[in-house]
Design an enzyme around this catalytic site. Sequence first.
Site, PDB file in Angstrom:
ATOM      1  N   PHE A  75       0.866  -1.182   0.000  1.00 23.70           N
ATOM      2  CA  PHE A  75       0.000   0.000   0.000  1.00 23.70           C
ATOM      3  C   PHE A  75       0.898   1.227   0.000  1.00 23.70           C
ATOM      4  O   PHE A  75       1.610   1.490   0.965  1.00 23.70           O
ATOM      5  CB  PHE A  75      -0.936   0.053   1.201  1.00 23.70           C
ATOM      6  CG  PHE A  75      -1.838   1.264   1.156  1.00 23.70           C
ATOM      7  CD1 PHE A  75      -3.014   1.220   0.435  1.00 23.70           C
ATOM      8  CD2 PHE A  75      -1.483   2.443   1.789  1.00 23.70           C
ATOM      9  CE1 PHE A  75      -3.830   2.346   0.342  1.00 23.70           C
ATOM     10  CE2 PHE A  75      -2.291   3.561   1.710  1.00 23.70           C
ATOM     11  CZ  PHE A  75      -3.480   3.517   0.988  1.00 23.70           C
ATOM     12  N   ASP A 132       9.682   2.871   1.431  1.00 21.41           N
ATOM     13  CA  ASP A 132       8.514   3.667   1.816  1.00 21.41           C
ATOM     14  C   ASP A 132       8.382   3.590   3.333  1.00 21.41           C
ATOM     15  O   ASP A 132       7.859   2.626   3.884  1.00 21.41           O
ATOM     16  CB  ASP A 132       7.262   3.125   1.128  1.00 21.41           C
ATOM     17  CG  ASP A 132       6.005   3.931   1.459  1.00 21.41           C
ATOM     18  OD1 ASP A 132       6.029   4.704   2.437  1.00 21.41           O
ATOM     19  OD2 ASP A 132       4.995   3.761   0.753  1.00 21.41           O
ATOM     20  N   LYS A 162       3.250  11.501   6.589  1.00 18.12           N
ATOM     21  CA  LYS A 162       2.467  11.335   7.812  1.00 18.12           C
ATOM     22  C   LYS A 162       3.065  12.061   9.010  1.00 18.12           C
ATOM     23  O   LYS A 162       2.866  13.251   9.168  1.00 18.12           O
ATOM     24  CB  LYS A 162       2.239   9.856   8.083  1.00 18.12           C
ATOM     25  CG  LYS A 162       1.361   9.177   7.020  1.00 18.12           C
ATOM     26  CD  LYS A 162       0.861   7.839   7.456  1.00 18.12           C
ATOM     27  CE  LYS A 162       0.089   7.133   6.352  1.00 18.12           C
ATOM     28  NZ  LYS A 162      -1.134   7.817   5.929  1.00 18.12           N
TER      29      LYS A 162
END
Length: 416
Positions: free
Chosen positions: A156, A241, A270
Amino acid sequence: MTATDVSTGTTPAQISERTAAHIEATERYAAHNYHPLPVVLAEGDGAWVIDVDGKRYLDCLAGYSALNFGHSNERLVAVAREQLGKLTLTSRAFFNDKLSGFAEALCRLTGKDMILPMNSGAEAVETAIKVSRKWGYEVKGVPAGQATIITMEGNFHGRTTTIVSFSDDEVATSGYAPFTTGFRGVKYGDIEAIASAIDETTVAVLFEPIQGEGGVVMPPEGFLRDLRALCTERNVLMVADEIQSGLARSGRTFACDHEDVVPDIYIMGKALGGGIYPVSAIAADHEVMDVITPGSHGSTFGGNPLAAAIGTEVITMLEEGTFQARSAEIGAQLEAGFGQLIGKGLSDVRVRGAWAGIDIDPTLMSGRQMSEALMARGILAKDTHGSTVRFAPPLVASDEDIAGLVAAVTEILTGV
């Protein structure tokens, strides 16, 4: 206040008229691209949030790890307020007095030569893809238009059309074809499969050190070291990531640190914005980043002074090391508590720092049902993939908070 029965798509819940009004208006005017629990939050402080009816909840999602430092963190709020009264946006047509400090600090944190700031995590992933391809053509010498990137099954990385092109999630991909070519998916954690997939057109291997959306899934021990060696040997960029796994969530600054591995490109987002503002970036050395030239990539808001000010304070907090240490402490408490439930309602538990995934016996309940039962007990969490629930409490959560989470899960599964 009269209770109202409102269905959110699965289990109807008895909620107040005030909560129902917010939910009904949101469902009417906002696209249904999420399926939230029937709670309407209005305030947050530390590890706790308060809904519109005044009920308190322990936040065990933390904005998918964007709120590592807690809600309304005093240091981050103070920096944001000060910058709001000065300058928030210039565009990159001009320099601003905050970006230089942010860039230097993030290079120091990552050990890289340069950063490229963006806003959302998906933008940072897209940036890493573009940089990898351009590096492949200009540095590695891949023939024009032939660059390929290896990706992992169960990944994801976001929801843009290019990113979902290498997703194997049917919900994320259905209805969005035709997809972008140039990606090869292999089994997550399978170093032999990656080695077999690499050829002369391969420019990068894009991976998550821990797959968050998959339910805090970790590769086999040694995989990161093996991948680093393979990428170096085959002249392929190792692109990590760390949007969810990074910035102290896993108990180290980056999840790659658990195997003392440094990728060629870090992707961050984030928590880089402290849960206050969207801030993302990639970091790499000159050999990679120098392929970016004026006009070849950009963002109106990327590197804006408000984002840079907040991001700089986030890095300062991380350099103190206290959040990494606290994350590891929370992880030990979660592992000890949830580990006792294996065979007693849980089939598997995965913990790395303040990040846990539990697999519930599907004959007992679904992950959604567990999340609803926890909500009724004042705890907010998120299910994934049917019978799995993820927990990612803010790193300011107390021992008492974590003990309450473990006790609630235990009670729901065993009645004790």
